[in-house]
Motif scaffolding. Structure first.
Motif, PDB file in Angstrom:
ATOM      1  N   MET A  32       0.983  -1.109   0.016  1.00 47.52           N
ATOM      2  CA  MET A  32      -0.018  -0.220   0.010  1.00 47.52           C
ATOM      3  C   MET A  32       0.990   1.306  -0.088  1.00 47.52           C
ATOM      4  O   MET A  32       0.303   2.415  -0.210  1.00 47.52           O
ATOM      5  CB  MET A  32      -0.749   0.256   1.213  1.00 47.52           C
ATOM      6  CG  MET A  32      -1.972  -0.911   1.313  1.00 47.52           C
ATOM      7  SD  MET A  32      -2.896  -1.144   2.671  1.00 47.52           S
ATOM      8  CE  MET A  32      -3.838   0.447   2.492  1.00 47.52           C
ATOM      9  N   THR A  34       3.529   3.835  -1.606  1.00 46.24           N
ATOM     10  CA  THR A  34       4.071   3.743  -2.774  1.00 46.24           C
ATOM     11  C   THR A  34       5.344   4.776  -2.778  1.00 46.24           C
ATOM     12  O   THR A  34       6.118   4.709  -3.903  1.00 46.24           O
ATOM     13  CB  THR A  34       3.054   4.492  -4.044  1.00 46.24           C
ATOM     14  OG1 THR A  34       2.608   5.639  -3.523  1.00 46.24           O
ATOM     15  CG2 THR A  34       2.064   3.190  -4.095  1.00 46.24           C
ATOM     16  N   ILE A  48      -1.841   3.758  -1.275  1.00 48.05           N
ATOM     17  CA  ILE A  48      -2.876   3.689  -1.951  1.00 48.05           C
ATOM     18  C   ILE A  48      -3.974   2.608  -1.396  1.00 48.05           C
ATOM     19  O   ILE A  48      -3.493   1.690  -0.720  1.00 48.05           O
ATOM     20  CB  ILE A  48      -2.388   3.025  -3.396  1.00 48.05           C
ATOM     21  CG1 ILE A  48      -1.414   1.914  -3.261  1.00 48.05           C
ATOM     22  CG2 ILE A  48      -1.860   4.115  -4.469  1.00 48.05           C
ATOM     23  CD1 ILE A  48      -0.789   1.121  -4.488  1.00 48.05           C
ATOM     24  N   THR A  50      -6.706  -0.477  -0.976  1.00 46.86           N
ATOM     25  CA  THR A  50      -6.612  -1.705  -1.966  1.00 46.86           C
ATOM     26  C   THR A  50      -7.896  -1.634  -2.657  1.00 46.86           C
ATOM     27  O   THR A  50      -8.034  -1.853  -3.914  1.00 46.86           O
ATOM     28  CB  THR A  50      -6.872  -2.947  -0.794  1.00 46.86           C
ATOM     29  OG1 THR A  50      -7.816  -2.713   0.001  1.00 46.86           O
ATOM     30  CG2 THR A  50      -5.461  -3.291  -0.258  1.00 46.86           C
ATOM     31  N   HIS A  85      -2.124   2.433  -8.928  1.00 41.37           N
ATOM     32  CA  HIS A  85      -3.103   1.741  -8.670  1.00 41.37           C
ATOM     33  C   HIS A  85      -2.962   0.230  -7.866  1.00 41.37           C
ATOM     34  O   HIS A  85      -1.906  -0.183  -8.458  1.00 41.37           O
ATOM     35  CB  HIS A  85      -4.392   1.604  -9.730  1.00 41.37           C
ATOM     36  CG  HIS A  85      -4.357   0.365 -10.449  1.00 41.37           C
ATOM     37  ND1 HIS A  85      -3.566  -0.053 -11.344  1.00 41.37           N
ATOM     38  CD2 HIS A  85      -5.339  -0.706 -10.268  1.00 41.37           C
ATOM     39  CE1 HIS A  85      -3.809  -1.243 -12.006  1.00 41.37           C
ATOM     40  NE2 HIS A  85      -5.059  -1.827 -11.192  1.00 41.37           N
ATOM     41  N   TRP A  86      -3.794  -0.038  -7.088  1.00 37.01           N
ATOM     42  CA  TRP A  86      -3.253  -1.069  -6.121  1.00 37.01           C
ATOM     43  C   TRP A  86      -3.843  -2.365  -6.951  1.00 37.01           C
ATOM     44  O   TRP A  86      -4.835  -2.372  -7.543  1.00 37.01           O
ATOM     45  CB  TRP A  86      -3.893  -0.983  -4.912  1.00 37.01           C
ATOM     46  CG  TRP A  86      -3.553  -2.197  -4.036  1.00 37.01           C
ATOM     47  CD1 TRP A  86      -2.235  -2.245  -3.179  1.00 37.01           C
ATOM     48  CD2 TRP A  86      -4.165  -3.469  -3.838  1.00 37.01           C
ATOM     49  NE1 TRP A  86      -2.357  -3.757  -2.612  1.00 37.01           N
ATOM     50  CE2 TRP A  86      -3.538  -4.351  -3.085  1.00 37.01           C
ATOM     51  CE3 TRP A  86      -5.509  -3.971  -4.567  1.00 37.01           C
ATOM     52  CZ2 TRP A  86      -4.084  -5.647  -2.801  1.00 37.01           C
ATOM     53  CZ3 TRP A  86      -5.729  -5.221  -4.014  1.00 37.01           C
ATOM     54  CH2 TRP A  86      -4.887  -6.094  -3.188  1.00 37.01           C
ATOM     55  N   HIS A  87      -2.955  -3.590  -6.860  1.00 34.87           N
ATOM     56  CA  HIS A  87      -3.489  -4.804  -7.646  1.00 34.87           C
ATOM     57  C   HIS A  87      -2.808  -5.849  -6.623  1.00 34.87           C
ATOM     58  O   HIS A  87      -1.847  -5.608  -5.918  1.00 34.87           O
ATOM     59  CB  HIS A  87      -3.003  -4.992  -8.854  1.00 34.87           C
ATOM     60  CG  HIS A  87      -1.715  -4.815  -9.256  1.00 34.87           C
ATOM     61  ND1 HIS A  87      -0.782  -5.649  -9.100  1.00 34.87           N
ATOM     62  CD2 HIS A  87      -0.974  -3.498  -9.665  1.00 34.87           C
ATOM     63  CE1 HIS A  87       0.444  -4.931  -9.323  1.00 34.87           C
ATOM     64  NE2 HIS A  87       0.476  -3.706  -9.696  1.00 34.87           N
ATOM     65  N   ARG A  90       0.888  -6.799  -5.968  1.00 33.37           N
ATOM     66  CA  ARG A  90       1.908  -5.799  -5.066  1.00 33.37           C
ATOM     67  C   ARG A  90       1.775  -6.756  -3.669  1.00 33.37           C
ATOM     68  O   ARG A  90       2.928  -6.359  -2.980  1.00 33.37           O
ATOM     69  CB  ARG A  90       0.916  -4.540  -4.872  1.00 33.37           C
ATOM     70  CG  ARG A  90       1.116  -3.860  -5.985  1.00 33.37           C
ATOM     71  CD  ARG A  90       0.343  -2.332  -5.953  1.00 33.37           C
ATOM     72  NE  ARG A  90       1.256  -1.627  -4.975  1.00 33.37           N
ATOM     73  CZ  ARG A  90       2.141  -0.832  -5.383  1.00 33.37           C
ATOM     74  NH1 ARG A  90       2.342  -0.747  -6.761  1.00 33.37           N
ATOM     75  NH2 ARG A  90       2.854  -0.003  -4.545  1.00 33.37           N
TER      76      ARG A  90
ATOM     77  N   LYS B 132      -8.894   1.041 -11.575  1.00 34.40           N
ATOM     78  CA  LYS B 132      -9.343   0.484 -10.031  1.00 34.40           C
ATOM     79  C   LYS B 132     -10.614  -0.166 -10.296  1.00 34.40           C
ATOM     80  O   LYS B 132     -11.001  -1.238  -9.899  1.00 34.40           O
ATOM     81  CB  LYS B 132      -9.230   1.476  -9.222  1.00 34.40           C
ATOM     82  CG  LYS B 132      -9.646   1.296  -7.637  1.00 34.40           C
ATOM     83  CD  LYS B 132      -9.062   2.107  -6.839  1.00 34.40           C
ATOM     84  CE  LYS B 132      -8.599   1.257  -5.340  1.00 34.40           C
ATOM     85  NZ  LYS B 132      -7.734   0.149  -5.576  1.00 34.40           N
TER      86      LYS B 132
END
Lengths: 163, 259
Positions: A32, A34, A48, A50, A85-87, A90, B132
């Motif tokens: 999370m 960055t 960021i 989730t 953007h979170w994925h 990560r 997202k």
């Protein structure tokens, strides 16, 4: 302290900030964070969420700010990073191990796109069997799906893969 | 600067209708909490409700931060019904489970198409958000497809109910693609902000058709359908006002309260 030393200390401090919904994972485990930088005003941390609707974002931001400010004795600003953007890729390797030990299956690694098939035969965190099926893509929190293990007869949750 | 002002108005119109759809269907989905036919479905509709309302908040936040819009909570809870731009599909009560499921199937595929295109948007805040939303929507369409196929294969009665739900929902769902005023639509297309409702509508048909065919459902004759238009211009069904009253009741007790 040099700038590098401050940044190392911030990361060490962030190891204490846990996710409120999965209390075995830190914000670093979840990928999370960055950016950490030192500015004239103090420390700037970019993070960021989730999921867009994660209800814990404000709570996590406050935890990051107060924990790091307490440990370093410096003013801390926490911002949501809109450019990253979170994925689920990560998540660190250690995070996946911690998840399994907590009884939640880890997300499969994806190549940028999640297809339904990727979630078939998710290994059961209780017995390790892959004789499982997806029971519902939604679970007790937004990041979880529910599976059922035919081998041990247990329902289990998975941190679902997100692109 | 006239051009830039027009673009802001056009983008505001686009984002407002998207956000209002998300907020209203989110609230409707949440009405299944505690009432789902099986526990997993209770959880699924509640989770999707949370996602939708989260997406609405993200869109209202773009309006607020980039386009001089009101505070998101004030905007969501204090507007008159006529200022809402949601389509009629999302306004209807949850009805029976077949209706809610069909609405969810048609709506979420429409959103998936829209957000996929917005990944290429020249308007950066929308482009960033759509990455997202697109990932999260995967689970909504996955859920919708699985239940649609399952219920259509669960005997004649179940199949007939799903066909009836499709016949009811289809003209309403076509209303998702009600175009904005010609000049607004043309400007948004010319500036590569989004491809326009007609492109999205045709792609949506291409996307849902194979799944409906697999489920053994007949798509109503598209040429004969009268889409339920009006919502984008503030004309709504009788269902919206009571819903807004209920949704905003607590907020309006003290609009300045800190949550």
């Amino acid at each position: 302290m040099s700038e590098d030393a401050i940044i190392s200390a911030v990361y060490a401090s962030l190891e204490q900030v846990m996710d409120p919904e999965i209390p075995v994972l830190t914000v670093l485990d979840l990928g999370m964070i960055t950016q950490v930088s030192v500015t004239e005003a103090g420390i700037l941390i970019k993070m960021i969420p989730t999921f867009a609707a994660c209800p814990a974002v404000t709570y996590i931001k406050d935890n990051i700010r107060s924990t790091v400010a307490h440990d370093l004795g410096m003013p801390v600003q926490v911002e949501v990073d809109k450019e990253t953007h979170w994925h689920s890729n990560r998540l660190s390797v250690e995070a996946k191990e911690k998840l399994r030990n907590f009884g939640i299956a880890a997300p499969q690694v994806h190549n940028g796109e999640v297809h339904a098939e990727i979630m078939l035969h998710t290994a059961c965190p209780h017995c390790g069997s892959e004789q499982t099926y997806l029971r519902s893509p939604f679970g007790s929190t937004l990041c979880r799906a529910i599976h059922f293990c035919k081998a041990c007869g247990m329902a289990f949750e998975q941190f679902k893969p997100v692109e | 600067m006239t051009t830039s002002l027009n673009t802001d108005i056009a983008v505001t119109d686009l984002i407002t209708k998207m956000a209002d759809d998300e907020l209203i269907i989110g609230h409707r989905n949440s009405e299944w909490t505690g009432l789902g036919p099986v526990m997993e479905e209770d959880i699924a509709f509640s989770s999707m409700a949370q996602d939708k309302i989260g997406h609405a908040l993200a869109l209202y936040t773009i309006l607020h931060e980039q386009l001089q819009g009101a505070d998101p909570d004030q905007f969501a809870f204090m507007r008159e019904a006529s200022a809402f731009k949601c389509c009629h599909l999302v306004e209807l009560p949850i009805g029976d489970y077949d209706f809610s499921l069909m609405r969810h199937f048609l709506f979420d595929h429409a959103e998936a198409v829209r957000y996929r295109h917005l990944l290429q948007s020249s308007y950066t805040p929308l482009k960033q958000l759509s990455q997202k939303v697109k990932g999260e929507l995967k689970y909504h369409t996955l859920h919708a497809n699985a239940w649609l196929l399952q219920l259509c294969r669960a005997g004649a009665d179940s199949h007939a109910r799903m066909q009836a739900a499709l016949d009811t929902c289809f003209p309403l769902a076509c209303g998702i693609f009600e175009p904005a005023a010609d000049e607004v639509e043309a400007l948004l297309i010319a500036e590569a902000i989004y491809p326009g409702e007609e492109v999205l509508y045709n792609e949506w048909l291409d996307q849902i058709y194979p799944i409906l065919a697999q489920a053994g459902l007949n798509l109503p004759d598209v040429a004969q359908v009268r889409p339920a238009y009006g919502g984008r211009g503030g004309q709504h069904t009788k269902w919206l006002v009571p819903m807004l009253n209920e949704m905003g009741a607590v907020f309006r007790l003290d609009p300045q309260a800190s949550w």
